[in-house]
Design an enzyme around this catalytic site. Structure first.
Site, PDB file in Angstrom:
ATOM      1  N   GLU A 168       0.840  -1.209   0.000  1.00  0.00           N
ATOM      2  CA  GLU A 168       0.000   0.000   0.000  1.00  0.00           C
ATOM      3  C   GLU A 168       0.869   1.252   0.000  1.00  0.00           C
ATOM      4  OE1 GLU A 168      -2.670   2.525   3.160  1.00  0.00           O
ATOM      5  OE2 GLU A 168      -2.188   0.435   3.604  1.00  0.00           O
ATOM      6  N   ASP A 219      -7.233   1.155   0.608  1.00  0.00           N
ATOM      7  CA  ASP A 219      -5.861   0.754   0.922  1.00  0.00           C
ATOM      8  C   ASP A 219      -5.441  -0.463   0.099  1.00  0.00           C
ATOM      9  OD1 ASP A 219      -5.843   2.775   2.781  1.00  0.00           O
ATOM     10  OD2 ASP A 219      -6.059   1.474   4.527  1.00  0.00           O
ATOM     11  N   ASP A 275       0.643   3.788  -3.179  1.00  0.00           N
ATOM     12  CA  ASP A 275       0.237   5.186  -3.012  1.00  0.00           C
ATOM     13  C   ASP A 275       1.158   6.103  -3.805  1.00  0.00           C
ATOM     14  OD1 ASP A 275      -1.158   7.448  -1.561  1.00  0.00           O
ATOM     15  OD2 ASP A 275       0.874   7.714  -0.784  1.00  0.00           O
ATOM     16  N   GLU A 280      -4.606   0.394  -3.515  1.00  0.00           N
ATOM     17  CA  GLU A 280      -3.235   0.900  -3.637  1.00  0.00           C
ATOM     18  C   GLU A 280      -2.223  -0.234  -3.571  1.00  0.00           C
ATOM     19  OE1 GLU A 280      -3.548   5.437  -1.855  1.00  0.00           O
ATOM     20  OE2 GLU A 280      -3.008   3.801  -0.505  1.00  0.00           O
TER      21      GLU A 280
END
Length: 261
Positions: free
Chosen positions: A76, A149, A80, A152
């Site tokens: 994650e 989350d 991101d 990502e």
């Protein structure tokens, strides 16, 4: 690359826990098909859909695994940054004459949790999540934070497996309708309220958490915003950030300023 937007037939159906205790409704091979990408290392995708609630459960036969880790948090973190880069480059190409401030607002709108949550919904991500039995029973597959989350994390796994090109193709297709909506640049209510207050010589707005209620998988936050010389105004939402934005929007409307959120 084609994104499959139909959830698997067994999505949402109950399933027996795996040997490591994980509960999963659909096999990750189906998720790879929904992504339109074939993983050279499928264990990366498996990690990307493994919720941290399994951190205390051992995964049999994985001691030699060379992936980022047992749960999706590290992927994650990577995803991101990768999504942020892909979207930033896309915006530079699409709006060559726009200033940095306007691009930043567009960027924030495209990479926020709500946008990624809609992408997660489109590929039926909830059905592929590997959750602890307790997390599965508490509604983890529908939890907007978890879905954002995990989305990502999946894109981070795709980047590690295939580089930037497949991620770029997927993100541009998945967010095509979102970027088209971003004209003119979306207004952020908290930033707008801050600029409004500073323009009148007032201190920065102050946000106060008034109440938190609801179950862990579906919380409700109530936040009040304080601006000098004005009565506090409150807003509510499924996260503290959303509640703050709602409060800022409500106060702005009171003073005649219209915003999008």
């Amino acid at each position: 690359m084609s994104i499959v937007t139909k959830a698997p037939a067994d999505a949402g159906a109950g399933s027996e826990p795996e040997a490591d205790g994980a509960v999963q409704s659909a096999d990750v091979a189906g998720l790879a098909r929904a992504l339109g990408y074939e993983f050279s290392n499928p264990s990366l995708l498996r990690d990307a859909v493994t919720h941290p609630s399994l951190m205390g459960l051992e995964r049999a036969g994985r001691k030699s695994h060379k992936g980022p880790g047992i749960a999706y948090e590290r992927l994650e973190f990577l995803g991101d940054r990768v999504v942020g880069l892909v979207v930033a480059q896309w915006l530079l190409e699409r709006y060559p004459n726009e200033r940095e401030g306007a691009l930043a607002k567009r960027h924030a709108a495209l990479v926020r949790r709500e946008s990624l949550g809609r992408v997660a919904d489109a590929i039926g991500l909830g059905a592929y999540l590997r959750l602890s039995p307790a997390e599965a029973q508490s509604g983890g597959r529908e939890n907007r934070t978890i879905l954002g989350d995990a989305c990502e994390a999946v894109l981070g796994a795709m980047y590690l497996d295939g580089g930037l090109e497949p991620v770029t193709r997927f993100v541009r297709e998945a967010l095509a309708s979102e970027i088209d909506k971003a004209t003119p640049p979306p207004l952020d209510s908290k930033t707008t309220l801050q600029e409004w207050a500073q323009g009148r010589g007032k201190p920065l707005p102050r946000y106060e958490l008034i109440e938190r209620s609801g179950p862990a998988h579906e919380p409700l936050f109530v936040v009040a915003v304080h601006v000098a010389g004005m009565e506090p105004v409150s807003g509510s939402g499924s996260s503290k950030r959303i509640a703050e934005k709602k409060a800022a929007s409500a106060l702005l409307r009171q003073v005649g300023v219209q915003v999008d959120d």
